[in-house]
Design a protein around this motif. Sequence first.
Motif: not given
Length: 407
Positions: A247-254, A222-228
């Motif tokens: 595409l390289e702007a900071p994005r979050s996702g789960s 279970s991976v949570k990305a914050v502002g990557v």
Amino acid sequence: MNPIRNVLLSAPMALLAACGGSSVGSNTPQAFHDAAPSYAALSMDQAGATDTSSPAALEIAPAALTASPAATAPSGLLLSGSGCHPHLFLRTREVVDRVNRHVYKVLRHVEAIIARNPTATTGSSEVWDHVNADGVEVRFTVTVLDVAKYGWMLELKAPAATTWDTVLSGDIDRTGATGPHQGKGSLDIDFAKLHQAYPAERADQGTLHVDFDTQAASRLLSVKAVGVAWDVRDDGLGMDAATLAALEAPRSGSYVYFREPGVGGSLKIQDQMVFACPANPTLALADVKLASRWYRTTAGDVHGRSDTVMTGGQLAAPVAKVVGVTCHDGSAETSLEAESFWLMKAEQADGTTVSGESSAHLGADPASVCDAAFGAVPTLTDATSDFAWDPSLKFDDQVPFPFPNMK
């Protein structure tokens, strides 16, 4: 996955295996090695993910995610006047590749240093310390926290720095483990700290939190990305500055990934992606929910299906969302699966179809090629058979999406 990378990653694993069997709940040198994090154990080994067609490039070049215009289709059903294909199976491959590559950016330092002898050993910890050829000093520590439980810390220090940056930390409970790197725990990665040691690193901000339960018969991540600020792979396509910036702007996702080798698996995704359909000249990021699942049939081949709903981004009234589905099949778990039936449609908030098209509508694969085990297939006429997105469905809860024959 790139075959060359597989060879590189297997080398330290082979060295560890040569040291002997697993030792759970002790502070022997082998136990510390077996408790260390491993990319091979903490990556999404999705079936058919052999990187022969560079699926990551699909995010970089959103135009590649559209089919050629279909002159035979009534114009009233077309999205933005051109043929559109959701390519959801390949979207999941892009996410798997992207997340795996960013986990590897850090774990490669762990795997490289534990192939050496530790520089310090106490009754409760082992420390590896080494200055790389590039001048970056790497320090990795494994500490016994409790019976069968160990903690990790990876620190880097740039050549001119006087303090350490903690790039990775985590822990693992190896109770019941039967092999190296098996267990349950979590890890955290800080890309800003990685960038401190490696200024050329393009993933220069954001964090990843990974909860995992890796056993002999299953793997749950279970991976949570914050502002990557994701380091997007070019693969020689030649991106323009606007595409790269989007595409390289900071994005979050789960992302929740689960696989039982020989049985099947699933992947839940909540992310921000660039879609070329409907028309998206500004490369706006859309909010996406995607559920992909697959299983091995009694005949030994693999059947799969991916469903998605897209909101935001380039959508404008009366369109509130875009619904997509792709069915896919492969000859075996390790083969790259082929997409068959697909559908993509724009809907109003109440489910009324605004426009859309499908492979069946265009005279190609009919909906009947989708395995009935995955449920009803959406249609272009109405929302009756749309994939049911349960309002309680979460993407960071460590609960895998169910798939046929799941144990």
